[in-house]
Design an enzyme around this catalytic site. Sequence first.
Site, PDB file in Angstrom:
ATOM      1  N   GLU A 267      51.013 -45.730  32.392  1.00 42.10           N
ATOM      2  CA  GLU A 267      51.044 -46.987  32.393  1.00 42.10           C
ATOM      3  C   GLU A 267      49.144 -47.445  32.863  1.00 42.10           C
ATOM      4  O   GLU A 267      47.797 -46.453  32.958  1.00 42.10           O
ATOM      5  CB  GLU A 267      51.714 -47.465  33.682  1.00 42.10           C
ATOM      6  CG  GLU A 267      50.479 -46.617  35.032  1.00 42.10           C
ATOM      7  CD  GLU A 267      50.675 -47.439  36.429  1.00 42.10           C
ATOM      8  OE1 GLU A 267      50.446 -49.206  36.242  1.00 42.10           O
ATOM      9  OE2 GLU A 267      51.498 -47.338  37.419  1.00 42.10           O
TER      10      GLU A 267
ATOM     11  N   SER B 252      59.576 -55.655  43.270  1.00 41.76           N
ATOM     12  CA  SER B 252      59.312 -55.597  42.575  1.00 41.76           C
ATOM     13  C   SER B 252      59.934 -55.382  41.260  1.00 41.76           C
ATOM     14  O   SER B 252      61.234 -54.586  41.133  1.00 41.76           O
ATOM     15  CB  SER B 252      58.023 -53.989  42.536  1.00 41.76           C
ATOM     16  OG  SER B 252      57.884 -53.838  41.022  1.00 41.76           O
ATOM     17  N   ALA B 253      59.533 -56.360  40.103  1.00 41.61           N
ATOM     18  CA  ALA B 253      60.442 -56.113  38.783  1.00 41.61           C
ATOM     19  C   ALA B 253      60.257 -54.619  38.451  1.00 41.61           C
ATOM     20  O   ALA B 253      61.710 -53.936  37.358  1.00 41.61           O
ATOM     21  CB  ALA B 253      59.730 -56.783  37.681  1.00 41.61           C
ATOM     22  N   ASP B 254      59.645 -52.970  38.723  1.00 37.52           N
ATOM     23  CA  ASP B 254      59.382 -52.287  38.241  1.00 37.52           C
ATOM     24  C   ASP B 254      61.501 -51.478  39.000  1.00 37.52           C
ATOM     25  O   ASP B 254      62.384 -51.288  38.307  1.00 37.52           O
ATOM     26  CB  ASP B 254      59.375 -51.013  39.470  1.00 37.52           C
ATOM     27  CG  ASP B 254      57.377 -51.590  38.920  1.00 37.52           C
ATOM     28  OD1 ASP B 254      57.195 -51.833  37.917  1.00 37.52           O
ATOM     29  OD2 ASP B 254      56.785 -50.389  39.574  1.00 37.52           O
TER      30      ASP B 254
ATOM     31  N   LYS C 173      55.070 -45.455  48.469  1.00 38.14           N
ATOM     32  CA  LYS C 173      54.401 -45.481  49.849  1.00 38.14           C
ATOM     33  C   LYS C 173      54.961 -46.677  50.725  1.00 38.14           C
ATOM     34  O   LYS C 173      55.886 -47.443  50.331  1.00 38.14           O
ATOM     35  CB  LYS C 173      53.506 -46.842  49.251  1.00 38.14           C
ATOM     36  CG  LYS C 173      52.138 -45.926  48.745  1.00 38.14           C
ATOM     37  CD  LYS C 173      50.826 -46.834  48.518  1.00 38.14           C
ATOM     38  CE  LYS C 173      49.690 -45.939  48.004  1.00 38.14           C
ATOM     39  NZ  LYS C 173      49.657 -45.637  46.577  1.00 38.14           N
TER      40      LYS C 173
HETATM   41  N1  PSU Z   1      52.503 -47.894  43.480  1.00 33.17           N
HETATM   42  C1  PSU Z   1      50.999 -47.667  43.339  1.00 33.17           C
HETATM   43  N2  PSU Z   1      49.878 -47.500  42.443  1.00 33.17           N
HETATM   44  C2  PSU Z   1      50.026 -48.679  41.425  1.00 33.17           C
HETATM   45  C3  PSU Z   1      51.541 -49.189  41.717  1.00 33.17           C
HETATM   46  C4  PSU Z   1      52.130 -48.594  42.658  1.00 33.17           C
HETATM   47  O1  PSU Z   1      51.098 -46.824  44.859  1.00 33.17           O
HETATM   48  O2  PSU Z   1      48.960 -48.308  40.987  1.00 33.17           O
HETATM   49  C5  PSU Z   1      51.014 -50.365  40.607  1.00 33.17           C
HETATM   50  C6  PSU Z   1      52.073 -49.964  39.318  1.00 33.17           C
HETATM   51  O3  PSU Z   1      51.632 -50.464  38.321  1.00 33.17           O
HETATM   52  C7  PSU Z   1      53.330 -50.835  39.750  1.00 33.17           C
HETATM   53  C8  PSU Z   1      52.795 -52.292  40.036  1.00 33.17           C
HETATM   54  O4  PSU Z   1      53.814 -50.901  39.112  1.00 33.17           O
HETATM   55  O5  PSU Z   1      51.770 -50.887  40.940  1.00 33.17           O
HETATM   56  C9  PSU Z   1      53.752 -52.528  41.373  1.00 33.17           C
HETATM   57  O6  PSU Z   1      53.392 -54.089  41.393  1.00 33.17           O
HETATM   58  P1  PSU Z   1      54.520 -55.410  42.579  1.00 33.17           P
HETATM   59  O7  PSU Z   1      55.129 -54.318  43.356  1.00 33.17           O
HETATM   60  O8  PSU Z   1      53.588 -56.547  41.960  1.00 33.17           O
HETATM   61  O9  PSU Z   1      55.783 -55.352  41.427  1.00 33.17           O
HETATM   62 MN    MN Z   2      55.958 -58.280  43.564  1.00 31.77          MN
END
Ligand code: PSU
Ligand code: MN
Length: 302
Positions: free
Chosen positions: A26, A142-144, A161
């Site tokens: 990524e 998260s969308a993940d 985390k």
């Molecule tokens: N967690 C980490 N390091 C990161 C991310 C998450 O420890 O760099 C990044 C990744 O790209 C992950 C994104 O997909 O943050 C998630 O963001 P959000 O919570 O806004 O979905």
């Molecule tokens: Mn978010």
Amino acid sequence: MLKDHLLISPEVQDALATGKPIIALESTIISHGMPYPQNLETARGCEAVARAHGAVPATCAILGGKLCVGLTDEQLDYLARTGTNVIKASRRDIPLLVARKLDGATTVTGTMILASMAGIRIHATGGIGGVHRGAQETMDISADLEELGKTPVVVVCAGAKSLLDLPLTMEYLETRGVPIIGYGTDELPGFYTRNTGLPVDARMDDVKEIAAAIRAQYELDYKGGMVVANPIPEEDALDSEYIEKVIQDAVDEAKEKGIRGKATTPFLLQRIHEITGGNSLASNIKLVYNNVAVASEIAKYL
Ligand code: PSU
Ligand code: MN
């Protein structure tokens, strides 16, 4: 048509055509996850670790509206230097970036989308996004987690985390039908720490067994992905009480400052790195390399 938008590097095209092991990487971790110049060193280091393990690295990003799979060193350098001035690209952002011919650094979600378009089945990163603490009110999930439920790309990570609500993250992944495999562990690892007390769905100690699980999911024509949770090496892990306190302070500060939406995760990562000095960043880099190595080994059997 998709092929008008997808730009696969010659090396990755060749690897796809000849059946070489390939792993997706990524780019949000470069632009938003780490400071310059450590982010550039890490981006280059990940590619080197993949190669050392016999896999072709395919770092993903959106550049000038093109969905790029496999970047040049100049492109890595650009993303590293531009940092948070590049748009953090998740699922919703991609069509807009394409239409406007803009740049975006792909999150785990964005990278899974590009990887699956290119036919790459495995992605290595540091940690995945999840259900944020306080999501009962903020709805910040998260969308993940959604992407893992519908796109057939396996994500190798060091867990997540504890700035996230990890029990709720596990619940959400169960709802979305995402298997969580612990590589050499019975417990979900906690990114900087090896243990969280939360059981994974299956422990597997052999990358061949993990590859077999991935193949089974593929042969069943399941649409979703999988999480391979790979604990940080013992010698790089941080003291859990210490890091827990740091994370709690960062979460409190984010709340005070009214940080919301897509800015939340980058803010927390930056604050954690600042509060711990170089400590947590060094651990972060090590665990990412460890994930790239394991993903590359799995990719050989896919
Ligand atoms: N967690 C980490 N390091 C990161 C991310 C998450 O420890 O760099 C990044 C990744 O790209 C992950 C994104 O997909 O943050 C998630 O963001 P959000 O919570 O806004 O979905
Ligand atoms: Mn978010």
